[in-house]
Design a protein around this motif. Structure first.
Motif, mmCIF file in Angstrom:
data_model
loop_
_atom_site.group_PDB
_atom_site.id
_atom_site.type_symbol
_atom_site.label_atom_id
_atom_site.label_comp_id
_atom_site.label_asym_id
_atom_site.label_seq_id
_atom_site.Cartn_x
_atom_site.Cartn_y
_atom_site.Cartn_z
ATOM 1 N N VAL A 4 0.853 -1.188 0.000
ATOM 2 C CA VAL A 4 0.000 0.000 0.000
ATOM 3 C C VAL A 4 0.888 1.237 0.000
ATOM 4 N N ILE A 5 0.565 2.191 -0.856
ATOM 5 C CA ILE A 5 1.309 3.444 -0.959
ATOM 6 C C ILE A 5 0.508 4.529 -0.250
ATOM 7 N N ASP A 6 1.140 5.199 0.711
ATOM 8 C CA ASP A 6 0.458 6.212 1.521
ATOM 9 C C ASP A 6 0.944 7.632 1.223
ATOM 10 N N ASP A 8 -0.642 9.944 -0.314
ATOM 11 C CA ASP A 8 -1.715 10.901 -0.054
ATOM 12 C C ASP A 8 -1.779 11.305 1.415
ATOM 13 N N VAL A 9 -1.450 10.378 2.304
ATOM 14 C CA VAL A 9 -1.431 10.687 3.741
ATOM 15 C C VAL A 9 -0.349 11.721 4.036
ATOM 16 N N ARG A 13 -0.576 15.625 5.397
ATOM 17 C CA ARG A 13 0.164 16.077 6.591
ATOM 18 C C ARG A 13 1.041 17.284 6.278
ATOM 19 N N LYS A 36 0.854 6.974 -6.580
ATOM 20 C CA LYS A 36 -0.037 7.315 -5.469
ATOM 21 C C LYS A 36 -1.280 6.431 -5.433
ATOM 22 N N ASP A 61 7.054 5.460 5.897
ATOM 23 C CA ASP A 61 5.922 6.384 6.000
ATOM 24 C C ASP A 61 5.126 6.418 4.698
ATOM 25 N N LEU A 62 5.758 5.977 3.601
ATOM 26 C CA LEU A 62 5.130 6.023 2.285
ATOM 27 C C LEU A 62 4.656 4.662 1.797
ATOM 28 N N ARG A 64 3.788 0.523 2.856
ATOM 29 C CA ARG A 64 3.570 -0.468 3.911
ATOM 30 C C ARG A 64 3.028 -1.754 3.298
ATOM 31 N N GLU A 66 0.429 -4.807 3.608
ATOM 32 C CA GLU A 66 -0.842 -5.228 4.194
ATOM 33 C C GLU A 66 -1.172 -6.598 3.618
#
Length: 75
Positions: A4-6, A8-9, A13, A36, A61-62, A64, A66
């Protein structure tokens, strides 16, 4: 997909737009959108390095992991 690419999170921030991030990283907004939205098959370490520098974060942070079926556990 279990990866999973985060981005956008982190963008939220940092209060940064996709266009601004793409420009500062040196990739096209279209390529950033592919990454993204989780449609990328690979990411270059140089791109990941640039993303981390611009967003002031760590690779974890980018990106992860799952495991597949994790959302199905307990149902």
């Amino acid at each position: 997909m279990p990866i999973v690419i985060d981005i956008d999170v982190m963008l939220a921030r940092r209060k940064m737009s996709v266009g601004e991030l793409a420009e500062r990283v040196g990739i096209t907004p279209a390529n950033l959108a592919v990454l993204k939205n989780g449609r990328a098959k690979a990411v270059r370490f140089t791109t990941l390095d640039a993303l981390c520098k611009v967003l002031d974060c760590q690779p974890g942070d980018l990106i992860r992991h799952e495991p597949e079926g994790a959302a199905d556990v307990g149902t």
